[in-house]
Design an enzyme around this catalytic site. Structure first.
Site, mmCIF file in Angstrom:
data_model
loop_
_atom_site.group_PDB
_atom_site.id
_atom_site.type_symbol
_atom_site.label_atom_id
_atom_site.label_comp_id
_atom_site.label_asym_id
_atom_site.label_seq_id
_atom_site.Cartn_x
_atom_site.Cartn_y
_atom_site.Cartn_z
ATOM 1 N N SER B 46 0.834 -1.203 0.000
ATOM 2 C CA SER B 46 0.000 0.000 0.000
ATOM 3 C C SER B 46 0.868 1.252 0.000
ATOM 4 O O SER B 46 1.844 1.341 0.752
ATOM 5 C CB SER B 46 -0.924 0.010 1.208
ATOM 6 O OG SER B 46 -1.781 -1.112 1.149
ATOM 7 N N ASN B 69 1.505 -8.209 12.783
ATOM 8 C CA ASN B 69 2.419 -7.250 12.163
ATOM 9 C C ASN B 69 1.956 -5.835 12.398
ATOM 10 O O ASN B 69 0.766 -5.551 12.495
ATOM 11 C CB ASN B 69 2.602 -7.532 10.668
ATOM 12 C CG ASN B 69 1.537 -6.873 9.826
ATOM 13 O OD1 ASN B 69 1.596 -5.667 9.583
ATOM 14 N ND2 ASN B 69 0.549 -7.636 9.402
ATOM 15 N N GLY B 72 3.380 -0.258 9.734
ATOM 16 C CA GLY B 72 3.235 1.199 9.786
ATOM 17 C C GLY B 72 3.346 1.866 8.426
ATOM 18 O O GLY B 72 3.799 3.001 8.321
ATOM 19 N N CYS B 128 -6.459 -0.586 8.078
ATOM 20 C CA CYS B 128 -5.214 -0.900 8.773
ATOM 21 C C CYS B 128 -5.397 -0.675 10.273
ATOM 22 O O CYS B 128 -5.846 0.385 10.688
ATOM 23 C CB CYS B 128 -4.072 -0.025 8.261
ATOM 24 S SG CYS B 128 -2.549 -0.278 9.191
ATOM 25 N N LYS B 164 -10.910 -2.498 0.764
ATOM 26 C CA LYS B 164 -10.478 -3.508 1.740
ATOM 27 C C LYS B 164 -10.933 -3.116 3.138
ATOM 28 O O LYS B 164 -10.597 -2.041 3.633
ATOM 29 C CB LYS B 164 -8.953 -3.654 1.690
ATOM 30 C CG LYS B 164 -8.431 -4.861 2.464
ATOM 31 C CD LYS B 164 -6.959 -5.102 2.143
ATOM 32 C CE LYS B 164 -6.417 -6.310 2.867
ATOM 33 N NZ LYS B 164 -4.996 -6.550 2.512
ATOM 34 N N GLY B 217 -2.638 -15.084 9.366
ATOM 35 C CA GLY B 217 -2.288 -16.498 9.426
ATOM 36 C C GLY B 217 -3.465 -17.368 9.833
ATOM 37 O O GLY B 217 -4.611 -16.905 9.894
#
Lengths: 266, 309
Positions: B46, B69, B72, B128, B164, B217
């Site tokens: 991104s 994760n 940033g 995010c 998203k 995951g």
């Protein structure tokens, strides 16, 4: 369910001994071992500061040769015997032997000598004769020479200013060794331009060569892509690449990336 | 062999696997390699307006169920990215993933992204969980913000547009509908979950430099499957199912929940850049073994009503 890979787990050791090597390099020996291959690296974590990759100088006991060149490594240099070191790994593929080598040439430039010390010991254990070229800017920067000679390895030193050994780059001494004949393979770790020159030299002479790449590293687990050299993930596909494979990547010897992913000229 | 050809608006993929954003998508060469490995499509990391260094390391930490994760949004900025990806010529279409602070900035970056010839589609990320000023930390995960941002981007591009979303938001249906009504062509469901935290007990400190991070995951998969299932019932546009897909069976489960295509991320750690091609072959083998000619025959079959396709 995929269980967590042991290499991704953080492991805490204590520093067993610290040996100053020169004005800004120290060898840290820890109080435990890690199952690792020469050429592999660990991600060393300092809580609330950062995490950086360091190649392994010895697996048992786990040993790192660390130059104080920035905020993170300066902080490591402040640590004392008994202090904690926390890390994950080992990561990467490591140097590979075919089993047919009788004599190999190791070429270390600057801080690149440490993983080659680990590798030289493996060669000796397999009855392969390693010859070590240590390239440095000047006499003060020649690292680990005594460690190699104590193992019985013949060492050739080069310095940029001629203050010790042969005056010139490590590649000059490497070329002389290759010209003398009998070298079955070359293994290098150091400045990338040096390794690119060496890889081209070996390609011309048809001698197998492996180079150890260094990049800004993020996750160390093949995901974030910050360490790519062309299409190769240095952390997961490397850090060791056959010279001919490295030469296929446009970035090799030319470009690296910073923490943002922007390219910069090497 | 089943026909794995997948259509999302005007985008045609050779198979339903899409490299998720943030997975090795920093360099043009690594995306080409993923394409050569058999991916259906690839997504860039991104990109923001200006270069960002991102968080300090550790940016990623493993746990028994996957990873956390907090990268940033490190990226070299849109102008550098346009140069980087201008040479992309992989067989898998290139999806440009962009993020911004607000609708206006989203529009501006989208206009630039749209200008890239290699750009086959645009993904906007509103989800995010670990970057101040962006995503859910900036309140972009609401129906109103989703509508405003999607509309602003839609005005700048005619290329297929996916939005998203975060799996950690309850009002998913409303948000998906907001994106659809503002002109989105697909919903990517979705981002990492959480955020969560991992503490190293020997040091007594959170491992991630940002302390918290998004969960990916295998542990994310059941949450992602449920979110895809819900979104499938809320909108008519295709859903891209992303979260915890490691193999063909995971992908098939996601498709039965309603995903037309699947995003693959963390699996690249387990299986390398060829993971997507392998997952496509596993989907193919299963469809063959079960007498299906194409994925269309199983998409959404987990729903009580007849699948709409």
């Amino acid at each position: 369910m995929i269980n967590m890979d042991e290499k991704n787990a953080y492991k805490t050791f204590r520093i067993a001994s610290i040996r100053p090597d020169n004005y800004r390099v120290k060898t840290f020996t820890l109080d435990g071992a890690l199952e690792a291959k020469p050429g592999q690296f660990c991600m060393v974590w300092i809580p609330r500061l950062n995490e950086k990759p360091f190649s392994i100088m010895n697996a048992d006991p786990l040993t790192f040769n660390i130059a104080a060149v920035g905020e993170f490594s300066n902080k490591l240099h402040e640590l004392a015997v008994g202090d904690k070191i926390t890390l994950r790994g080992p990561y990467g593929n490591g140097f590979a032997l075919t089993g047919k080598e009788k004599k190999v040439l190791l070429v270390g430039g600057g801080y690149g000598v440490a993983p080659l010390y680990f590798f030289a010991k493996k060669c000796l254990a397999q009855k392969i004769e390693p010859v070590m070229v240590i390239g440095a800017r000047n006499e003060q920067d020649v690292l680990l020479e005594k460690d190699f000679t104590e193992e019985g390895v013949r060492v050739v030193v080069t310095t940029d200013d001629g203050s010790k050994g042969i005056k010139g780059f490590a590649t000059v001494a490497a070329q002389a060794e290759l010209d003398a004949g009998g070298v079955d393979a070359v293994f290098a770790c150091g400045p990338e331009k040096m390794m690119a020159a060496l890889a081209r030299l070996c390609k011309d002479k048809n001698i197998p060569c492996q180079v150890s790449l260094e990049r800004y590293m993020g996750c160390g687990m093949g995901i974030c892509g910050k360490c790519v050299c062309g299409g190769q993930r240095v952390c997961a596909d490397g850090p060791i690449f056959p010279g001919e494979e490295a030469l296929k990547e446009n970035d090799f010897g030319q470009k690296s990336r910073d923490a943002s992913g922007a390219t910069k000229t090497l | 062999m089943a026909d794995l050809t997948t259509k999302i608006a005007s985008l045609t993929l050779r198979n339903p696997t899409i490299l998720a954003s943030g997975i090795t998508g920093v360099s043009c060469d690594s995306l080409k390699r993923t394409s050569e490995g058999g991916a259906g499509a690839v997504t860039s990391k991104s990109v923001t307006m200006e270069a960002r260094k991102g968080h300090n390391n550790p940016i990623m930490v493993a746990f028994e169920g996957g990873f956390l994760n907090a990268v940033g949004y490190s990226n070299p900025g849109i102008d550098h990215a346009l140069q980087e990806f201008s040479a992309y010529d992989g067989e898998a279409p290139f999806i440009f993933s962009i993020v911004a602070k607000d609708a206006e900035e989203f529009g501006e970056i989208a206009r630039k992204a749209d200008s890239l010839q290699a750009c086959a589609a645009i993904e906007i990320v509103l989800s995010c969980p670990h970057t101040p000023g962006y995503g859910t930390m900036a309140g972009q995960g609401t129906p109103q913000a989703t509508q405003d941002i999607t509309r602003a981007v839609r005005q700048q591009t005619k290329k297929p547009l996916s939005v998203k979303l975060s799996p950690s938001i309850q009002a998913l249906g409303d948000i998906a509908k907001a994106a659809e009504s503002a002109g989105a062509n697909a919903i990517n469901m979705g981002n990492t979950a959480g955020p969560g935290m991992v503490i190293d007990i020997e040091r007594g400190q959170p491992v991630l430099a940002f302390k918290v991070g998004g969960i990916s995951g295998p542990a994310l998969k059941p949450l992602a499957v449920r979110c895809v299932y819900d979104v499938f019932e809320s909108v008519k546009i295709p859903v891209i199912g992303t979260g915890g897909i490691s193999n063909g069976k995971d992908a098939l489960e996601m498709m039965m929940a309603g995903a037309t295509a699947v995003g693959v991320g963390t699996a690249v750690h387990y299986r390398g850049p060829q993971a997507l091609g392998e997952i496509a072959r596993e989907i193919d083998a299963w469809l063959d073994a079960h007498g299906h000619a194409s994925p269309g025959e199983i998409i959404g079959i987990a729903h009580e009503n007849e699948p709409r396709k």
